[in-house]
Motif scaffolding. Structure first.
Motif, PDB file in Angstrom:
ATOM      1  N   THR A 152       1.232  -0.899 -12.163  1.00 13.14           N
ATOM      2  CA  THR A 152       0.243  -1.628 -11.382  1.00 13.14           C
ATOM      3  C   THR A 152       0.810  -2.979 -10.956  1.00 13.14           C
ATOM      4  O   THR A 152       1.841  -3.422 -11.471  1.00 13.14           O
ATOM      5  CB  THR A 152      -1.048  -1.826 -12.208  1.00 13.14           C
ATOM      6  OG1 THR A 152      -2.065  -2.405 -11.403  1.00 13.14           O
ATOM      7  CG2 THR A 152      -0.790  -2.726 -13.414  1.00 13.14           C
ATOM      8  N   SER A 153       0.149  -3.611 -10.014  1.00 10.28           N
ATOM      9  CA  SER A 153       0.494  -4.989  -9.676  1.00 10.28           C
ATOM     10  C   SER A 153      -0.325  -5.919 -10.565  1.00 10.28           C
ATOM     11  O   SER A 153      -1.267  -5.482 -11.230  1.00 10.28           O
ATOM     12  CB  SER A 153       0.209  -5.273  -8.200  1.00 10.28           C
ATOM     13  OG  SER A 153      -1.177  -5.204  -7.929  1.00 10.28           O
ATOM     14  N   ASP A 154       0.021  -7.197 -10.567  1.00  6.08           N
ATOM     15  CA  ASP A 154      -0.687  -8.158 -11.423  1.00  6.08           C
ATOM     16  C   ASP A 154      -2.003  -8.544 -10.743  1.00  6.08           C
ATOM     17  O   ASP A 154      -2.134  -9.598 -10.125  1.00  6.08           O
ATOM     18  CB  ASP A 154       0.174  -9.388 -11.671  1.00  6.08           C
ATOM     19  CG  ASP A 154      -0.366 -10.255 -12.801  1.00  6.08           C
ATOM     20  OD1 ASP A 154      -1.561 -10.102 -13.155  1.00  6.08           O
ATOM     21  OD2 ASP A 154       0.393 -11.085 -13.338  1.00  6.08           O
ATOM     22  N   ASN A 155      -2.996  -7.665 -10.877  1.00  6.62           N
ATOM     23  CA  ASN A 155      -4.271  -7.839 -10.194  1.00  6.62           C
ATOM     24  C   ASN A 155      -5.002  -9.101 -10.643  1.00  6.62           C
ATOM     25  O   ASN A 155      -5.625  -9.788  -9.829  1.00  6.62           O
ATOM     26  CB  ASN A 155      -5.150  -6.609 -10.451  1.00  6.62           C
ATOM     27  CG  ASN A 155      -4.582  -5.357  -9.836  1.00  6.62           C
ATOM     28  OD1 ASN A 155      -4.797  -5.069  -8.664  1.00  6.62           O
ATOM     29  ND2 ASN A 155      -3.835  -4.587 -10.624  1.00  6.62           N
ATOM     30  N   GLU A 157      -3.756 -11.962 -11.807  1.00  3.39           N
ATOM     31  CA  GLU A 157      -3.116 -13.140 -11.211  1.00  3.39           C
ATOM     32  C   GLU A 157      -3.379 -13.188  -9.706  1.00  3.39           C
ATOM     33  O   GLU A 157      -3.545 -14.267  -9.128  1.00  3.39           O
ATOM     34  CB  GLU A 157      -1.612 -13.130 -11.488  1.00  3.39           C
ATOM     35  CG  GLU A 157      -0.860 -14.347 -10.967  1.00  3.39           C
ATOM     36  CD  GLU A 157      -1.331 -15.659 -11.571  1.00  3.39           C
ATOM     37  OE1 GLU A 157      -1.076 -16.708 -10.953  1.00  3.39           O
ATOM     38  OE2 GLU A 157      -1.942 -15.648 -12.667  1.00  3.39           O
ATOM     39  N   GLU A 186      -7.291  -0.806 -12.919  1.00  3.76           N
ATOM     40  CA  GLU A 186      -6.680  -2.133 -12.903  1.00  3.76           C
ATOM     41  C   GLU A 186      -7.156  -2.959 -11.714  1.00  3.76           C
ATOM     42  O   GLU A 186      -7.122  -4.184 -11.752  1.00  3.76           O
ATOM     43  CB  GLU A 186      -5.150  -2.003 -12.862  1.00  3.76           C
ATOM     44  CG  GLU A 186      -4.494  -1.765 -14.207  1.00  3.76           C
ATOM     45  CD  GLU A 186      -4.439  -3.022 -15.054  1.00  3.76           C
ATOM     46  OE1 GLU A 186      -4.299  -4.123 -14.491  1.00  3.76           O
ATOM     47  OE2 GLU A 186      -4.528  -2.908 -16.286  1.00  3.76           O
ATOM     48  N   ARG A 189      -9.515  -5.930 -12.105  1.00  5.76           N
ATOM     49  CA  ARG A 189      -9.030  -7.212 -12.596  1.00  5.76           C
ATOM     50  C   ARG A 189      -8.853  -8.229 -11.478  1.00  5.76           C
ATOM     51  O   ARG A 189      -8.675  -9.417 -11.740  1.00  5.76           O
ATOM     52  CB  ARG A 189      -7.735  -7.016 -13.383  1.00  5.76           C
ATOM     53  CG  ARG A 189      -7.960  -6.291 -14.710  1.00  5.76           C
ATOM     54  CD  ARG A 189      -6.684  -6.083 -15.497  1.00  5.76           C
ATOM     55  NE  ARG A 189      -5.985  -7.316 -15.803  1.00  5.76           N
ATOM     56  CZ  ARG A 189      -6.327  -8.189 -16.738  1.00  5.76           C
ATOM     57  NH1 ARG A 189      -7.404  -7.973 -17.479  1.00  5.76           N
ATOM     58  NH2 ARG A 189      -5.617  -9.279 -16.951  1.00  5.76           N
ATOM     59  N   ARG A 190      -8.897  -7.783 -10.234  1.00  5.53           N
ATOM     60  CA  ARG A 190      -8.851  -8.729  -9.108  1.00  5.53           C
ATOM     61  C   ARG A 190     -10.079  -9.629  -9.152  1.00  5.53           C
ATOM     62  O   ARG A 190      -9.980 -10.830  -8.964  1.00  5.53           O
ATOM     63  CB  ARG A 190      -8.774  -7.954  -7.790  1.00  5.53           C
ATOM     64  CG  ARG A 190      -7.528  -7.097  -7.687  1.00  5.53           C
ATOM     65  CD  ARG A 190      -7.533  -6.157  -6.488  1.00  5.53           C
ATOM     66  NE  ARG A 190      -6.426  -5.201  -6.600  1.00  5.53           N
ATOM     67  CZ  ARG A 190      -6.179  -4.222  -5.756  1.00  5.53           C
ATOM     68  NH1 ARG A 190      -6.964  -4.053  -4.697  1.00  5.53           N
ATOM     69  NH2 ARG A 190      -5.152  -3.407  -5.953  1.00  5.53           N
ATOM     70  N   GLN A 283       0.896  -6.806  -2.545  1.00  4.38           N
ATOM     71  CA  GLN A 283       1.372  -5.982  -3.650  1.00  4.38           C
ATOM     72  C   GLN A 283       2.842  -5.631  -3.420  1.00  4.38           C
ATOM     73  O   GLN A 283       3.247  -5.357  -2.287  1.00  4.38           O
ATOM     74  CB  GLN A 283       0.568  -4.687  -3.754  1.00  4.38           C
ATOM     75  CG  GLN A 283      -0.877  -4.877  -4.161  1.00  4.38           C
ATOM     76  CD  GLN A 283      -1.427  -3.649  -4.847  1.00  4.38           C
ATOM     77  OE1 GLN A 283      -1.072  -3.364  -5.984  1.00  4.38           O
ATOM     78  NE2 GLN A 283      -2.311  -2.925  -4.172  1.00  4.38           N
ATOM     79  N   CYS A 311       3.336  -4.035 -15.327  1.00  2.00           N
ATOM     80  CA  CYS A 311       2.608  -4.905 -14.414  1.00  2.00           C
ATOM     81  C   CYS A 311       3.609  -5.736 -13.608  1.00  2.00           C
ATOM     82  O   CYS A 311       4.404  -6.484 -14.184  1.00  2.00           O
ATOM     83  CB  CYS A 311       1.669  -5.812 -15.205  1.00  2.00           C
ATOM     84  SG  CYS A 311       0.573  -6.805 -14.194  1.00  2.00           S
ATOM     85  N   PRO A 313       4.604  -8.540 -10.592  1.00  3.31           N
ATOM     86  CA  PRO A 313       4.036  -9.739  -9.957  1.00  3.31           C
ATOM     87  C   PRO A 313       3.692  -9.547  -8.481  1.00  3.31           C
ATOM     88  O   PRO A 313       4.332  -8.762  -7.783  1.00  3.31           O
ATOM     89  CB  PRO A 313       5.147 -10.786 -10.134  1.00  3.31           C
ATOM     90  CG  PRO A 313       5.953 -10.296 -11.291  1.00  3.31           C
ATOM     91  CD  PRO A 313       5.921  -8.801 -11.202  1.00  3.31           C
TER      92      PRO A 313
END
Length: 322
Positions: A152-155, A157, A186, A189-190, A283, A311, A313
């Motif tokens: 996943t990306s760092d949602n 952050e 995930e 988390r945004r 992303q 994860c 960045p």
């Protein structure tokens, strides 16, 4: 679920005979072979040997399950996944589910019976019980209770960055615009990052969500405008959501960015929907795709993965909407 012993009992043969029929190895009389095949079909038996073949990597085919090939983010992800597979000597089987759980279940059932090396999957539906632990799989954005690694990306952050950028652009009361999938993802988390940063900075904010999938998009956006007329900043859960909001806001006489600053999430500004060019949380699609493939092929080789979640960045890409 039927076992190889159940097949043997129904066909009236030894377990070894069933195994020889499944693997097409060794001499088996035609009449006996027919009885075994009929028992397999009657019991809807999926051979354990399929899982063994996965581990032996006899297949050079990897399945990619997507909710929609029309979504530019998923299309870009598929492009890099196919490219990375090709570099490694594998081929791609595309399974476009349309986000429908019954179609995803159909694909999983099909993949259990076909000797694909593994699966890269994106699903937001409750299909937990149908995900086979015997098939190597990497998930994008979704956590399963089984030992399936998630990329996943760092949602979180990304949400924090979006809130700060809206405030820096002059927003006094920003809002999060999103939806809630039926299963935890995930992507949720945004919102968490957005809310966390707003509270940390003491900024008043709003959250507007509806269940996913949105049944009536026109009503969704018009309700948002009606309920939050004083909003001067929007962080949308995806770029597509941001683009649709900008379109609706324009029809209502709201100017972007003069009246409302807008930031999306994904980084697909090249899509013709985006006029003006959207400010967005980008992303790392290529890195996510190539990481997912490398992790999957490692699993196919029997490697143990040290992390359950990888994860990656994100970055902020300024556009014309802030």
């Amino acid at each position: 679920m039927a076992s190889i012993k159940d097949v043997a009992n129904l066909a009236g043969v030894a377990v070894g005979t069933v195994s020889r029929v499944i693997n097409n190895a060794g001499a088996v009389k035609p009449a006996t072979r027919d009885k075994v095949k009929a028992a397999i079909e009657q019991l809807n038996y999926v051979p354990d040997e399929v899982a063994r073949n996965f581990k032996m990597q006899k297949s050079k085919m990897v399945a990619l399950m997507l909710p929609s090939i029309w979504n530019p983010f998923f299309s870009e992800l598929a492009y890099y996944i196919e490219d990375e597979l090709d570099r490694s000597g594998f081929k791609l089987m595309l399974c476009n589910s349309g986000g429908k759980p019954e179609k995803e279940l159909y694909y999983f059932d099909m993949l259990k019976q076909n000797k694909v090396a593994g699966i890269v999957g994106i699903t937001y539906n409750d299909i937990e019980s149908s995900v086979s632990a015997g098939i190597p799989m990497i998930s994008i954005d979704r956590h399963f209770s089984k030992q399936i690694t998630c990329v996943t990306s760092d949602n979180f952050e990304g949400g924090r960055i979006a809130l700060r950028k809206l405030v820096q652009a002059g927003s006094k009361k920003p809002a999060f615009l999103g939806n809630v999938p039926s299963m935890y993802s995930e992507t949720l988390r945004r919102k968490d990052g957005f809310v966390h940063e707003a509270q940390a900075l003491g900024i008043p904010y709003a959250v507007y969500e509806e269940p996913d999938a949105i049944k009536n998009e026109d009503e969704y956006y018009s309700n948002f405008l009606r309920r939050h007329p004083d909003i001067d900043g929007v962080f949308a859960i995806t770029d597509m959501t941001a683009a649709r909001y900008i379109e609706t806001a324009k029809e209502a006489g709201i100017r972007v960015p003069e009246d409302v600053k807008v930031i999306g999430y994904d980084g697909i500004q090249d899509h013709p929907y985006f006029h003006p060019v959207l400010s967005t949380i980008r992303q790392p699609v290529e890195e996510m795709a190539r990481t997912a493939v490398k992790l999957l092929l490692g699993k196919v080789e029997g490697e143990a993965l040290e992390q359950e979640v990888f994860c990656i960045p994100v970055t902020y890409r300024a556009g014309e909407t802030t």
